[in-house]
Motif scaffolding. Sequence first.
Motif, PDB file in Angstrom:
ATOM      1  N   MET A  72       0.844  -1.182   0.000  1.00 26.18           N
ATOM      2  CA  MET A  72       0.000   0.000   0.000  1.00 26.18           C
ATOM      3  C   MET A  72       0.882   1.235   0.000  1.00 26.18           C
ATOM      4  O   MET A  72       1.891   1.287   0.671  1.00 26.18           O
ATOM      5  CB  MET A  72      -0.897  -0.027   1.238  1.00 26.18           C
ATOM      6  N   SER A  73       0.469   2.242  -0.732  1.00 29.21           N
ATOM      7  CA  SER A  73       1.239   3.476  -0.736  1.00 29.21           C
ATOM      8  C   SER A  73       1.019   4.207   0.580  1.00 29.21           C
ATOM      9  O   SER A  73       0.079   3.933   1.311  1.00 29.21           O
ATOM     10  CB  SER A  73       0.808   4.349  -1.916  1.00 29.21           C
ATOM     11  N   ASP A  74       1.888   5.139   0.862  1.00 31.44           N
ATOM     12  CA  ASP A  74       1.718   5.952   2.060  1.00 31.44           C
ATOM     13  C   ASP A  74       0.463   6.788   1.905  1.00 31.44           C
ATOM     14  O   ASP A  74       0.144   7.270   0.816  1.00 31.44           O
ATOM     15  CB  ASP A  74       2.919   6.878   2.249  1.00 31.44           C
ATOM     16  N   ARG A  75      -0.214   6.967   3.014  1.00 33.96           N
ATOM     17  CA  ARG A  75      -1.415   7.800   2.988  1.00 33.96           C
ATOM     18  C   ARG A  75      -1.022   9.255   3.142  1.00 33.96           C
ATOM     19  O   ARG A  75      -0.148   9.588   3.926  1.00 33.96           O
ATOM     20  CB  ARG A  75      -2.351   7.391   4.114  1.00 33.96           C
ATOM     21  N   LEU A  76      -1.692  10.108   2.401  1.00 34.80           N
ATOM     22  CA  LEU A  76      -1.465  11.538   2.535  1.00 34.80           C
ATOM     23  C   LEU A  76      -2.006  12.004   3.877  1.00 34.80           C
ATOM     24  O   LEU A  76      -2.993  11.476   4.379  1.00 34.80           O
ATOM     25  CB  LEU A  76      -2.194  12.298   1.432  1.00 34.80           C
ATOM     26  N   SER A  77      -1.368  13.022   4.414  1.00 32.75           N
ATOM     27  CA  SER A  77      -1.861  13.617   5.643  1.00 32.75           C
ATOM     28  C   SER A  77      -1.751  15.134   5.535  1.00 32.75           C
ATOM     29  O   SER A  77      -1.160  15.666   4.580  1.00 32.75           O
ATOM     30  CB  SER A  77      -1.100  13.078   6.857  1.00 32.75           C
ATOM     31  N   ILE A  93     -10.070   2.692  -0.651  1.00 36.99           N
ATOM     32  CA  ILE A  93     -10.247   3.077   0.742  1.00 36.99           C
ATOM     33  C   ILE A  93     -11.027   4.391   0.726  1.00 36.99           C
ATOM     34  O   ILE A  93     -10.530   5.413   0.240  1.00 36.99           O
ATOM     35  CB  ILE A  93      -8.878   3.253   1.436  1.00 36.99           C
ATOM     36  N   ARG A  94     -12.259   4.337   1.205  1.00 30.26           N
ATOM     37  CA  ARG A  94     -13.113   5.525   1.178  1.00 30.26           C
ATOM     38  C   ARG A  94     -12.414   6.635   1.972  1.00 30.26           C
ATOM     39  O   ARG A  94     -12.216   6.520   3.173  1.00 30.26           O
ATOM     40  CB  ARG A  94     -14.483   5.206   1.780  1.00 30.26           C
ATOM     41  N   SER A  95     -12.004   7.687   1.266  1.00 26.23           N
ATOM     42  CA  SER A  95     -11.186   8.743   1.858  1.00 26.23           C
ATOM     43  C   SER A  95     -11.622  10.104   1.330  1.00 26.23           C
ATOM     44  O   SER A  95     -12.121  10.208   0.205  1.00 26.23           O
ATOM     45  CB  SER A  95      -9.710   8.549   1.482  1.00 26.23           C
ATOM     46  N   THR A  96     -11.399  11.126   2.142  1.00 26.30           N
ATOM     47  CA  THR A  96     -11.706  12.499   1.741  1.00 26.30           C
ATOM     48  C   THR A  96     -10.549  13.396   2.135  1.00 26.30           C
ATOM     49  O   THR A  96     -10.004  13.266   3.232  1.00 26.30           O
ATOM     50  CB  THR A  96     -13.007  12.989   2.423  1.00 26.30           C
ATOM     51  N   PHE A  97     -10.196  14.300   1.223  1.00 28.14           N
ATOM     52  CA  PHE A  97      -9.103  15.234   1.450  1.00 28.14           C
ATOM     53  C   PHE A  97      -9.593  16.643   1.158  1.00 28.14           C
ATOM     54  O   PHE A  97     -10.342  16.853   0.210  1.00 28.14           O
ATOM     55  CB  PHE A  97      -7.928  14.925   0.518  1.00 28.14           C
ATOM     56  N   VAL A  98      -9.150  17.582   1.976  1.00 29.54           N
ATOM     57  CA  VAL A  98      -9.416  18.989   1.720  1.00 29.54           C
ATOM     58  C   VAL A  98      -8.080  19.609   1.337  1.00 29.54           C
ATOM     59  O   VAL A  98      -7.108  19.527   2.093  1.00 29.54           O
ATOM     60  CB  VAL A  98     -10.015  19.687   2.957  1.00 29.54           C
ATOM     61  N   VAL A  99      -8.041  20.182   0.141  1.00 30.27           N
ATOM     62  CA  VAL A  99      -6.823  20.777  -0.406  1.00 30.27           C
ATOM     63  C   VAL A  99      -6.985  22.290  -0.358  1.00 30.27           C
ATOM     64  O   VAL A  99      -8.004  22.830  -0.802  1.00 30.27           O
ATOM     65  CB  VAL A  99      -6.589  20.290  -1.855  1.00 30.27           C
ATOM     66  N   ASP A 100      -5.977  22.975   0.174  1.00 26.58           N
ATOM     67  CA  ASP A 100      -6.067  24.430   0.297  1.00 26.58           C
ATOM     68  C   ASP A 100      -5.746  25.129  -1.022  1.00 26.58           C
ATOM     69  O   ASP A 100      -5.439  24.480  -2.029  1.00 26.58           O
ATOM     70  CB  ASP A 100      -5.211  24.946   1.463  1.00 26.58           C
ATOM     71  N   GLU A 101      -5.783  26.440  -0.991  1.00 23.42           N
ATOM     72  CA  GLU A 101      -5.602  27.248  -2.197  1.00 23.42           C
ATOM     73  C   GLU A 101      -4.237  27.073  -2.848  1.00 23.42           C
ATOM     74  O   GLU A 101      -4.078  27.340  -4.034  1.00 23.42           O
ATOM     75  CB  GLU A 101      -5.796  28.742  -1.852  1.00 23.42           C
ATOM     76  N   ASP A 102      -3.250  26.649  -2.077  1.00 23.60           N
ATOM     77  CA  ASP A 102      -1.893  26.471  -2.593  1.00 23.60           C
ATOM     78  C   ASP A 102      -1.581  25.043  -3.030  1.00 23.60           C
ATOM     79  O   ASP A 102      -0.458  24.753  -3.435  1.00 23.60           O
ATOM     80  CB  ASP A 102      -0.869  26.902  -1.536  1.00 23.60           C
ATOM     81  N   ALA A 155      -7.076  15.345   6.027  1.00 21.38           N
ATOM     82  CA  ALA A 155      -7.124  14.017   5.403  1.00 21.38           C
ATOM     83  C   ALA A 155      -7.955  13.100   6.276  1.00 21.38           C
ATOM     84  O   ALA A 155      -7.702  12.983   7.478  1.00 21.38           O
ATOM     85  CB  ALA A 155      -5.711  13.465   5.240  1.00 21.38           C
ATOM     86  N   PHE A 156      -8.965  12.487   5.694  1.00 20.25           N
ATOM     87  CA  PHE A 156      -9.850  11.576   6.414  1.00 20.25           C
ATOM     88  C   PHE A 156      -9.831  10.233   5.681  1.00 20.25           C
ATOM     89  O   PHE A 156     -10.190  10.170   4.509  1.00 20.25           O
ATOM     90  CB  PHE A 156     -11.279  12.121   6.444  1.00 20.25           C
ATOM     91  N   HIS A 157      -9.408   9.187   6.373  1.00 17.18           N
ATOM     92  CA  HIS A 157      -9.316   7.850   5.782  1.00 17.18           C
ATOM     93  C   HIS A 157     -10.361   6.931   6.401  1.00 17.18           C
ATOM     94  O   HIS A 157     -10.746   7.111   7.556  1.00 17.18           O
ATOM     95  CB  HIS A 157      -7.922   7.261   6.021  1.00 17.18           C
TER      96      HIS A 157
END
Length: 158
Positions: free
Chosen positions: A1-6, A121-130, A136-138
């Motif tokens: 598995m790849s590393d999960r973003l945080s 893997i049901r996941s949600t990410f919020v990405v900022d303006e930059d 990160a929600f896994h």
Amino acid sequence: MSDRLSAGDVAPDFTLSTDTGESVTLSDLRGGKVIVYFYPAAMTPGCTKQACDFSESLESLKADGYTVLGISPDQPEKLATFRDKEHLSLTLLSDPDKSVMTAWGAYGEKKLYGKVVQGVIRSTFVVDEDGTVEHAFHNVKATGHVAKLRRDLGLNED
């Protein structure tokens, strides 16, 4: 598995096809906040509930400065059928080779009915303006996720 973003990680850029056959590139959305959510399959009960919740909340999320992108491994044609059947107003993206899901840590080993399997893997990410991952929600639950996300982001309920 790849590393999960945080939180604090740079969001991997991508270009994917929409349910209408157009392309969306994440970096083109810089300057605004983006909610990227990954789900296993269109037209399944949990994924339908989650997509409908996001779609129903879309106008208020837009008013709060968010663009919402839903990503699954489904082909664009299936996503179009899903959108039409459920009257969805959000942008659905196709990642059939799961490369974006893998890069974001939303594809890999997970438990399903007590067995370890490879899957979305049901996941949600919020990405900022930059272009940085702000949240990160896994392993999120489909039901009630959008309401919880709104609370976590300090947004008013719809």
